[in-house]
Design a protein around this motif. Structure first.
Motif, mmCIF file in Angstrom:
data_model
loop_
_atom_site.group_PDB
_atom_site.id
_atom_site.type_symbol
_atom_site.label_atom_id
_atom_site.label_comp_id
_atom_site.label_asym_id
_atom_site.label_seq_id
_atom_site.Cartn_x
_atom_site.Cartn_y
_atom_site.Cartn_z
ATOM 1 N N CYS A 223 3.186 -19.260 2.261
ATOM 2 C CA CYS A 223 2.904 -17.819 2.241
ATOM 3 C C CYS A 223 2.259 -17.450 0.911
ATOM 4 O O CYS A 223 2.738 -17.847 -0.150
ATOM 5 C CB CYS A 223 4.226 -17.071 2.434
ATOM 6 S SG CYS A 223 4.160 -15.313 2.068
ATOM 7 N N CYS B 283 9.310 -13.460 4.305
ATOM 8 C CA CYS B 283 8.758 -12.093 4.237
ATOM 9 C C CYS B 283 8.882 -11.355 5.569
ATOM 10 O O CYS B 283 8.805 -10.127 5.610
ATOM 11 C CB CYS B 283 7.287 -12.124 3.829
ATOM 12 S SG CYS B 283 7.000 -12.765 2.179
ATOM 13 N N CYS C 143 5.621 -15.805 7.941
ATOM 14 C CA CYS C 143 6.470 -16.272 6.845
ATOM 15 C C CYS C 143 7.911 -15.909 7.183
ATOM 16 O O CYS C 143 8.233 -14.725 7.293
ATOM 17 C CB CYS C 143 6.062 -15.605 5.529
ATOM 18 S SG CYS C 143 7.245 -15.953 4.202
ATOM 19 N N CYS D 135 5.006 -15.390 -1.281
ATOM 20 C CA CYS D 135 6.258 -15.965 -1.802
ATOM 21 C C CYS D 135 6.255 -17.489 -1.828
ATOM 22 O O CYS D 135 7.172 -18.089 -2.390
ATOM 23 C CB CYS D 135 7.450 -15.461 -0.987
ATOM 24 S SG CYS D 135 7.559 -16.226 0.645
ATOM 25 N N PHE E 184 2.517 -9.665 9.193
ATOM 26 C CA PHE E 184 2.912 -9.993 7.826
ATOM 27 C C PHE E 184 2.915 -8.744 6.950
ATOM 28 O O PHE E 184 3.878 -8.459 6.241
ATOM 29 C CB PHE E 184 1.969 -11.039 7.202
ATOM 30 C CG PHE E 184 2.256 -11.273 5.750
ATOM 31 C CD1 PHE E 184 3.231 -12.190 5.371
ATOM 32 C CD2 PHE E 184 1.613 -10.533 4.770
ATOM 33 C CE1 PHE E 184 3.549 -12.359 4.029
ATOM 34 C CE2 PHE E 184 1.926 -10.699 3.426
ATOM 35 C CZ PHE E 184 2.891 -11.609 3.052
HETATM 36 ZN ZN LIG Z 1 6.456 -14.946 2.285
#
Ligand SMILES: [Zn+2]
Length: 268
Positions: A231, A259, A256, A234, A174
């Motif tokens: 997430c 992302c 995510c 976002c 991430f």
């Molecule tokens: Zn995200």
């Protein structure tokens, strides 16, 4: 979930309790080693090697109590005579000195090895993120030796670098903005990702709360375990899949999709 930071901390606490002390009790509750008795031997030290824990007992011709926590394992240290906080039937190893009792509960595995077998037992591990000989260049070389392997699998492979478990592999992907199925060779800035792994484990090793967000309460992780919350950055629904080298090694994978978009297929 125990990862390199958890094991590093366990080793430190066990070392403080046992190193230099003589064992007054040794009770190994694993059938294969149930007859082993290290009573009267002196503990030399306790060290972590990646996610492996080594309790070195006696001299060079002595023994190693080699354990791995896997998913549920934990070591507790009690003052002599204190009540245990977990049921006794879950104990796999009990080592006591005159002052303290160390109990390993639900250990993923427990082996008693001669000291000479240490290299054989853990020598295959890649550079240890929290070890004295951490070598980022060697970790990179090992990761890149299988350039087509998904980064989400390569990070978990302890032969590449030792100490990353499932939480960190998800959070590292991430933080790098990388889809976990991206081939290792396709990760934009792999050295930065390796440096970040080191930074996160170092930051978390001495505290009981593991955080990748910097928060010590509430939202401590960006995507791991957030399939119902979205997430943290976002709000997009976090994808939960299973990923492993084979059906027996499948582990939960969180990412995510916004992302961490899948990288475009290479042009033909
Ligand atoms: Zn995200």
């Amino acid at each position: 979930m125990p990862e390199g930071d958890t094991v590093w901390r366990a080793a430190r606490e066990l070392n403080a309790a046992l190193a230099g002390r003589t064992l007054t009790r040794c009770d190994i509750r694993v059938p294969r080693f149930a007859t082993v008795d290290l009573t009267g031997e002196t503990v030399q030290d306790v060290v972590a090697r990646g996610k492996h824990l080594l309790i070195r007992v006696g001299g060079d011709d002595g023994w190693i109590v080699h354990s791995h926590l896997l998913m549920e394992g934990i070591w507790h240290i009690y003052a002599t005579g204190a009540k245990w906080r977990r049921p006794a039937f879950k104990a796999r190893c009990i080592l006591a000195t005159s002052d303290a009792t160390a109990v390993g509960f639900e250990l993923g595995f427990l082996k008693i090895l001669p000291r000479s077998a240490e290299e054989e037992a853990v020598g295959y591990l890649g550079p240890d993120l929290l070890g004295p000989g951490w070598d980022p260049e060697e970790a990179l070389r090992r990761l890149l030796s299988q350039p087509d392997r998904p980064i989400g699998l390569a990070l978990l492979d302890q032969r590449n670098l030792a100490g990353i478990g499932n939480v960190y592999r998800c959070e590292l992907c991430f933080l790098a903005g990388v889809h976990p199925l991206t081939p290792v060779a396709g990760v934009r800035d792999l050295p930065r990702m390796v440096a970040l792994a080191k930074k996160l484990l170092e930051a978390n090793k001495a505290r009981s709360t593991r955080t990748t967000t910097g928060n010590l309460r509430g939202d401590t992780l960006w995507v791991y375990g957030r399939e119902h919350r979205g997430c943290l950055r976002c709000g997009t629904r976090v994808t939960l899949e299973q990923l492993g080298d084979n059906e027996l090694e499948l582990r939960d994978l969180y990412y995510c999709p916004y992302c961490q978009p899948a990288s475009p297929a290479p042009a033909e």
